[in-house]
Write a protein that holds these residues in place. Structure first.
Motif, short mmCIF file in Angstrom:
data_model
loop_
_atom_site.label_atom_id
_atom_site.label_comp_id
_atom_site.label_asym_id
_atom_site.label_seq_id
_atom_site.Cartn_x
_atom_site.Cartn_y
_atom_site.Cartn_z
N UNK A 62 60.46 -7.93 36.51
CA UNK A 62 61.84 -6.96 36.06
C UNK A 62 61.57 -6.30 35.15
N UNK A 63 60.60 -6.42 34.09
CA UNK A 63 59.91 -6.03 33.10
C UNK A 63 59.78 -4.09 33.59
N UNK A 64 58.66 -4.91 34.37
CA UNK A 64 57.42 -3.70 34.57
C UNK A 64 57.49 -3.07 36.22
N UNK A 65 58.47 -3.68 36.35
CA UNK A 65 58.86 -2.85 38.24
C UNK A 65 58.36 -1.41 38.04
N UNK A 66 59.50 -0.91 37.37
CA UNK A 66 59.49 0.58 37.33
C UNK A 66 58.42 1.52 36.89
N UNK A 67 57.05 0.32 35.93
CA UNK A 67 56.12 1.65 35.49
C UNK A 67 54.90 0.85 36.61
N UNK A 68 55.27 -0.21 37.37
CA UNK A 68 54.27 -0.79 38.17
C UNK A 68 54.71 0.27 39.26
N UNK A 69 55.73 0.90 40.05
CA UNK A 69 56.28 1.69 40.62
C UNK A 69 55.75 3.34 40.16
N UNK A 70 55.70 3.43 39.39
CA UNK A 70 55.52 4.55 38.75
C UNK A 70 53.50 4.71 38.89
N UNK A 71 52.91 3.70 38.52
CA UNK A 71 51.72 3.71 38.03
C UNK A 71 51.05 3.35 40.04
N UNK A 72 51.24 2.66 40.09
CA UNK A 72 50.71 2.13 41.66
C UNK A 72 51.25 1.86 43.22
N UNK A 73 52.22 2.59 42.69
CA UNK A 73 53.58 2.70 43.95
C UNK A 73 53.53 1.77 44.50
N UNK A 74 53.67 0.42 43.74
CA UNK A 74 54.15 -0.74 44.62
C UNK A 74 55.28 -1.16 43.16
N UNK A 75 56.27 -1.99 43.40
CA UNK A 75 56.48 -2.45 42.35
C UNK A 75 56.03 -4.05 42.21
N UNK A 76 55.12 -4.24 42.35
CA UNK A 76 54.94 -6.27 42.68
C UNK A 76 53.74 -6.35 42.15
N UNK A 77 52.82 -4.80 41.78
CA UNK A 77 51.44 -5.22 41.70
C UNK A 77 51.30 -5.86 40.48
N UNK A 78 52.10 -5.71 39.42
CA UNK A 78 51.60 -5.84 38.23
C UNK A 78 52.51 -7.85 38.32
N UNK A 79 52.51 -7.72 38.33
CA UNK A 79 53.78 -9.76 38.22
C UNK A 79 52.80 -10.20 39.55
N UNK A 80 52.73 -10.56 40.66
CA UNK A 80 50.81 -10.14 41.39
C UNK A 80 49.68 -10.55 40.46
#
Length: 423
Positions: A62-80
């Motif tokens: 939940x907390x990384x979705x926005x940052x992950x999308x802005x940085x990697x263009x993928x909301x699930x990059x960090x949780x993966x």
């Protein structure tokens, strides 16, 4: 005409009070009986650790979705990535729980020297993030050796003190080599400007000295010296000085060093009792860089409310209770010292992180164990909890209970096989 409601007879009121007291007594008795069972510590450690890990994965998602999308263009990059670290940590924790003590203790000296070497490399040529030079780049992998050092140093100190258990009345035996070795590691960490981890390592040292019975006056002098040292280090670093002088009122430097703690307070205050709901945090949209790392507790409070934050704290206390119970019941000195050191490490780090989010402490970059994102912190923490689970399994009563359960299962399987052959 007004109807007058008759008062309940005194006997009925007393009977209702007695029933309520009886229910409370029955509940306390059931809890006491459950905690008195041989496998209580084992299941408390397993259950609390699994719940914290699950909460951590949900909150990282939940907390990384926005940052992950802005940085990697993928909301699930960090949780993966976090799931990958969990996939590494789970078998590592299982192996740690099954390793015999003699193998663990054979590895402590190599672990200590590898840790010192990594810390030295980090102090010389480490990569700085947010003013802390605590990252070491090894090809495609970036690690924080200071996080690995916590587990290695606890086990090393526990091994040394267990060997000297009958000679700890001598201050020379107490101070050498454990105090010297831990102070060296702490100095290397502080040399990289990682004051937060340095404080955790110092807390581990104080805990180990306390559990072996060092006189109280030593702790007073140590705290005084550390206070002077921390003040000196803060005064010589503009980054640290700004964090320390602004933590009590983060809104004074809202767009500077107060940005993270201010948004952390916004998140906690908007969460209320039950929270906004998972995924409904608004602060993670506000360029809240630490939302999935050091300030994940703030997002947790916003989405799960006071109930969620108290649950996390209670789970850490449950781990501490179970581990201290193992330490109190064991006759093995290594188990006692290692359990106590791990408890102080995890509980102390949790308290520093929560205090930092609540602006009771300066922002010093300490992750919340099992919950914050990061493999350098997650894997050693899972291994430490695996060790605690292994210690709990080896308690004499727990070992007998597990052996009896395996025997019953084997008898049941044999009976089922005979029945099927008879048919």
């Amino acid at each position: 005409m007004t109807a007058v409601r008759p008062e309940a007879p005194p006997a009925a009121t007393e009977a209702g009070t007695d029933r309520a007291v009886g229910r409370r007594l029955a509940w306390f008795s059931a809890v006491r009986d459950a905690l008195g069972r041989p496998l209580a510590s084992y299941y408390l450690l397993l259950g609390a650790s699994a719940l914290l890990l699950t909460i951590g994965l949900i909150m990282v998602l939940s907390s990384s979705s926005v940052y992950s999308y802005r940085t990697f263009d993928d909301s699930y990059a960090i949780v993966r990535k976090q799931l990958l670290w969990v996939a590494i940590g789970l078998p590592a924790a299982w192996v740690a729980s099954r390793l015999p003590h003699r193998w663990i203790r054979r590895l402590v000296w190599p672990g200590y020297f590898v840790t010192i070497g990594l810390l030295l490399l980090t102090a010389i040529s480490g990569h700085a993030v947010n003013g802390n030079q605590n990252w070491l780049i090894l090809g495609p992998l970036a690690i924080q050796p200071s996080e690995l050092a916590k587990l290695a140093l606890v086990l090393w100190a526990a091994h040394i003190y267990a060997l000297k258990d009958r000679r700890l009345g001598s201050m020379h035996e107490v101070f050498f080599p454990v105090v010297a070795g831990l102070l060296l590691a702490t100095a290397l960490v502080v040399a990289g400007h990682d004051l937060g981890t340095g404080l955790v390592l110092f807390a581990i040292l104080m805990a180990m000295l306390w559990v072996i019975g060092v006189p109280g006056r030593f702790f007073f002098l140590s705290m005084l010296m550390v206070g002077v040292l921390v003040t000196f280090l803060a005064a010589t670093s503009p980054e640290r000085l700004a964090r320390i002088t602004n933590f009590t009122d983060p809104f004074r430097d809202y767009y500077g060093h107060g940005w993270q703690p201010a948004h952390g307070l916004y998140a906690l205050s908007s969460g209320g009792i039950l929270g906004e709901g998972i995924g409904a945090s608004r602060q993670k949209w506000a360029d809240f860089a630490g939302a999935h790392t050091d300030f994940i507790f703030a997002v947790l409070g916003e989405e799960l409310g006071l109930v969620g934050t108290l649950l996390v704290v209670v789970l850490f206390l449950a781990i501490a209770f179970a581990a201290l119970r193992v330490a109190a019941h064991t006759s093995d000195a290594f188990t006692r010292y290692a359990s106590f050191g791990i408890v102080v490490w995890l509980l102390g780090q949790m308290m520093i992180n929560v205090g930092m989010v609540l602006t009771l402490l300066p922002v010093i970059g300490i992750p919340l164990p099992l919950v914050s994102y990061g493999g350098s912190s997650l894997v050693p923490t899972m291994m430490a909890l695996g060790l605690l689970v292994g210690f709990a399994r080896r308690e004499p009563e727990a070992a007998r209970a597990l052996a009896a359960r395996r025997q019953q299962r084997a008898v049941g399987l044999s009976a089922g096989k005979l029945d099927s052959e008879g048919l």
